[in-house]
Design an enzyme around this catalytic site. Structure first.
Site, PDB file in Angstrom:
ATOM      1  N   HIS A   1      -5.720  -1.993  -4.481  1.00 28.82           N
ATOM      2  CA  HIS A   1      -4.662  -1.516  -3.587  1.00 28.82           C
ATOM      3  C   HIS A   1      -3.319  -1.456  -4.326  1.00 28.82           C
ATOM      4  CE1 HIS A   1      -2.521  -1.236   0.363  1.00 28.82           C
ATOM      5  NE2 HIS A   1      -1.578  -1.849  -0.328  1.00 28.82           N
ATOM      6  N   GLU A   2      -2.947  -2.584  -4.947  1.00 31.80           N
ATOM      7  CA  GLU A   2      -1.659  -2.611  -5.647  1.00 31.80           C
ATOM      8  C   GLU A   2      -1.670  -1.688  -6.852  1.00 31.80           C
ATOM      9  OE1 GLU A   2       0.676  -3.845  -4.030  1.00 31.80           O
ATOM     10  OE2 GLU A   2      -0.499  -5.036  -2.609  1.00 31.80           O
TER      11      GLU A   2
ATOM     12  N   HIS B   1      -0.440   1.687  -5.833  1.00 35.09           N
ATOM     13  CA  HIS B   1       1.035   1.718  -5.832  1.00 35.09           C
ATOM     14  C   HIS B   1       1.573   1.844  -7.260  1.00 35.09           C
ATOM     15  CE1 HIS B   1       1.793   0.879  -1.641  1.00 35.09           C
ATOM     16  NE2 HIS B   1       1.128  -0.252  -1.650  1.00 35.09           N
TER      17      HIS B   1
ATOM     18  N   GLU C   1       1.933   4.208   0.400  1.00 39.16           N
ATOM     19  CA  GLU C   1       0.730   3.570   0.942  1.00 39.16           C
ATOM     20  C   GLU C   1      -0.475   4.502   0.881  1.00 39.16           C
ATOM     21  OE1 GLU C   1       2.139  -0.045   1.213  1.00 39.16           O
ATOM     22  OE2 GLU C   1       0.099   0.456   1.802  1.00 39.16           O
TER      23      GLU C   1
END
Lengths: 500, 500
Positions: free
Chosen positions: A264-265, A268, A294
């Site tokens: 997830h990170e 980003h 996001e």
């Protein structure tokens, strides 16, 4: 005029450099700064943030902007400088109304609140955190009065993270998603649950760490321009384009948390790592909006990282690292397990489907707090009531309930809806990717993710904040934001897994 | 006048806050910042350092100092404020002569040089580092011309780290120490060497780390006001009194390096952690001088950490952690091994006795570089010649030779002599401690180090930089700096170990 342009650029570059320093100080606070230094450190962050804020609303900035935003001047500027001037103008107009001392106090307040939150969460002690949160909500209320607002006070906060977004629009977009999600969750609850016992075993932290490093490399995260650390709540932070860091947390009995948190990170971070260097030294060198940001974390986490194709490729690497833990577990079983749907307490550990319900709880609480419909003291009760209503479960303590997220301690009200907006954008991008790269799925199954990152870099990453979210979505997908892609994607994926 | 005092204090506090930010940025660069972000990070450090420098020589500072240093005003100030004013006055007078841009360029230069040094050291590649070092030496030469100098150009650099120290004085102090050290090393070389084979085994990094954490706690290092990290070269840094960090490095085949490196940095850190909070927000909240600072790292590393009493107490803890490695090794053998004297290549790994010879090599090279007697290009050759002359050994490559230390990359010329001055002070403090705490040795043997830290806090730490080095030494030991205590200590200790 040339001198004004150069002075403006130098001035903005200095602001960006101060922001880099602030970001390092905050990263450091969150990844292990010692307790007794926090008070003074918070003052340093407050001082520097106050400086940046003062620069953003200074007479000097006002004079640059007055000169450079004259229509005949604006049209002579190159594209990046023009976009940079307009970005600063918007910020100047918005920020100019807040007295510098009030803003600096607010930054100190949130720095201390973040630390208080860490302790409160560890001790399940909402009361120790409550006064901090009350002050934050109070200050935001004052800010909204100063900024002004339209139909709904909360719109003013939403607009900071997703320009143009309003309570009215979100309510309309979220409604069908909520209804069809609740229906699907209900249908799934009536089916036989998939196995997941093998995900709850002892997974040595060092091995988890090594697998996360491996997956980051495979996804295309550049370790020469970043690093992976541990923190209480995972996050990504861009210090500069060449230094975009991710954090995760490792649980000895759960490899899912660190793995998908890291992916997830990583989404980003890859966004920030691939912004065009043309935007260096300007405030355009960041994501277009929180929702677009996001969309990238959720795209890589769920649409790639939780896809069948991805695990067809990487399951052998996982089992090689954890041979005992996954002995006798097929890739089908593993795929089903990491996509298991079940109402649960912690947002960051929630499955892809129920995740949006967690967001809706936070969205509704924020909306009501800001509009004075509820108070901070009500939060533990209301949190638990909404958990019961949407998800049918209630946390045993506030540490796994209302205190679970860092966002409110940082004052980030209006941010949470971005997660679900991001899911909506992500599904829309994914549909476009499937159209434009016909062998998309075969590439994922081969571990060849380069083309996908290139497509996203071309359509999204490189532009940074030089385009509006709506422009990016329109150009990349040929239409406006459309939640049907997400709904269809979720229904198609989870009906198959649960044989509905 | 009250307003001027308050404005001066606020102004100085802001400088200290900027210094905290800079220190965090540098700590971060040294403990694992990614490669591609270094260029921009160096610019941020340069920008902030330039700001602090400009503040230290600004018209505003000049006006405060002009007003507050008037004799009739100065005598009305409280002790801390008076010392703070005088400290800033000295800095103002010294720094005012350097043009701000030249200083900022120098800071950027050293930031980049430190990174280049890391790579050069790893690759044994002096040539890639040479241009950086040439620029640093060139800039320091320009600075000395600007500052002016007396008998020797190098005196001007020495004075920055040890006020009042000169080449003439050091040459006089070092001479007997060098002669008696060389004689003692020679005598030891003729004796049978002690065992040390058991120190070169596999020591898992994680266990080393845990033992370092344990020893730090035992010594009195406050983990709520600090943390331990890894870096290429161990260091301690005070971000603020509540956040004083140490770093070390772990070698899989050598537990001595991390253990005594950690104790060394712990000595520096405990000094900074125990400075009186009365000095907060002033430039007095640091050590009195580099020599006094080194006295504390060397005292804890050698006089405590390498004492027979210390290991009588802690050897059981060590063997419990490394039972196989130390099977059949007695505490006597261990004590002898960690005090083994043998000429070696790396200063930070050198034994207590030959260490001062490593310092003398660096001192002589610096002195000659600054006086133009030799050039940077000569360094690898001269380094190796001096190693041969003093220690009888020559490094195989520059990574373990002239490139081994970070100091020159950071521009810290004039610093190295502090290490040996520190050893001299440390032995003098230890003699005083033995007089004033008669059961000193019994306390070490009991692991009760509280009184020792309290004595040092009272005599040294709490004063920070509010007293001159000579004042501290005089008050604590009743006499001026005196190298005889060190010479006697070394001869007594090592004659006993080697039966001379």
């Amino acid at each position: 005029m040339t001198a004004t342009i150069e002075n403006f650029k130098t001035y903005v570059k200095r602001m960006k450099q101060l922001e880099e320093a602030i970001s390092v100080l905050i990263w450091d606070l969150r990844t292990g700064a010692p307790k007794k230094g926090v008070e003074q450190r918070s003052e340093v962050i407050g001082m520097l943030s106050g400086d940046v804020f003062k620069m953003s609303v200074s007479q000097e900035m006002g004079e640059y902007l007055a000169e450079l935003t004259q229509p005949d001047v604006l049209e002579t500027l190159d594209d990046v400088t023009r976009a940079s001037v307009l970005e600063r103008k918007k910020e100047y107009d918005r920020s100019n109304k807040i007295p510098p001392q009030q803003y600096q106090d607010y930054v100190i307040l949130t720095s201390k609140a973040e630390y208080a939150w860490q302790e409160a969460k560890a001790n399940n002690d909402f009361e120790s955190f409550r006064p901090h949160l009350e002050q934050i909500v109070g200050t935001l209320g004052e800010f909204i009065e100063i900024w002004g607002y339209g139909e709904n006070k909360y719109d003013t906060l939403l607009d900071q993270f997703e320009p143009g977004m309003t309570v009215a629009k979100i309510d309309a977009i979220f409604k069908p998603l909520r209804e069809r999600t609740v229906a699907l969750v209900k249908a799934i609850g009536e089916r036989e649950q998939v196995r997941r016992d093998f995900l709850k075993q002892n997974f040595p932290k060092q091995s988890q760490r090594e697998f996360c490093d491996f997956i980051l490399s495979q996804l295309g995260y550049d370790f020469e321009a970043g690093r992976l650390d541990e923190s209480a709540h995972p996050f990504a932070v861009s210090l500069n384009i060449g230094d975009v860091r991710v954090t995760t947390r490792f649980r000895a009995d759960d490899m899912q948390s660190s793995l998908f948190g890291t992916i997830h990170e990583c989404g980003h971070a890859m966004y920030e790592q691939n912004i065009s260097t043309n935007l260096l030294g300007t405030f355009l060198a960041t994501g277009a909006s929180m929702g677009i940001h996001e969309s990238q974390s959720r795209f890589w986490e769920n649409m790639v990282g939780r896809s069948r194709e991805f695990w067809n490729r990487y399951y052998a690497d996982l089992t090689a690292r954890f041979p005992e833990q996954f002995a006798g577990v097929s890739v089908e079983e593993f795929y089903d397990a990491v996509n298991l749907v079940e109402p649960s307490l912690i947002r960051v550990d929630a499955d892809e489907l129920t995740y949006n319900l967690h967001i809706m709880i936070r969205y509704e609480i924020e909306k009501d707090l800001i509009n004075g419909v509820i108070t901070v003291a009500d939060l533990p009760r209301i949190w638990n009531e909404k958990m019961e209503e949407y998800l049918g479960i209630v946390p045993e303590n506030n540490g796994t309930g209302v205190l679970q997220d860092i966002h409110w301690a940082g004052g980030a009200f209006g941010y949470f809806p971005s997660y679900t907006l991001g899911n909506i954008y992500a599904a829309q991008f994914e549909a476009a990717l499937r159209r434009e790269i016909p062998d998309y799925q075969a590439r994922v199954a081969a571990g060849d993710l380069t083309e996908i990152k290139s497509w996203l870099t071309d359509k999204v990453y490189r532009h940074g904040k030089s385009l509006e979210p709506a422009e990016i979505v329109q150009a990349a997908t040929g239409e406006e934001i459309n939640a049907e892609y997400l709904i269809n994607y979720l229904e198609s994926k989870f009906r198959k897994i649960y044989n509905i």
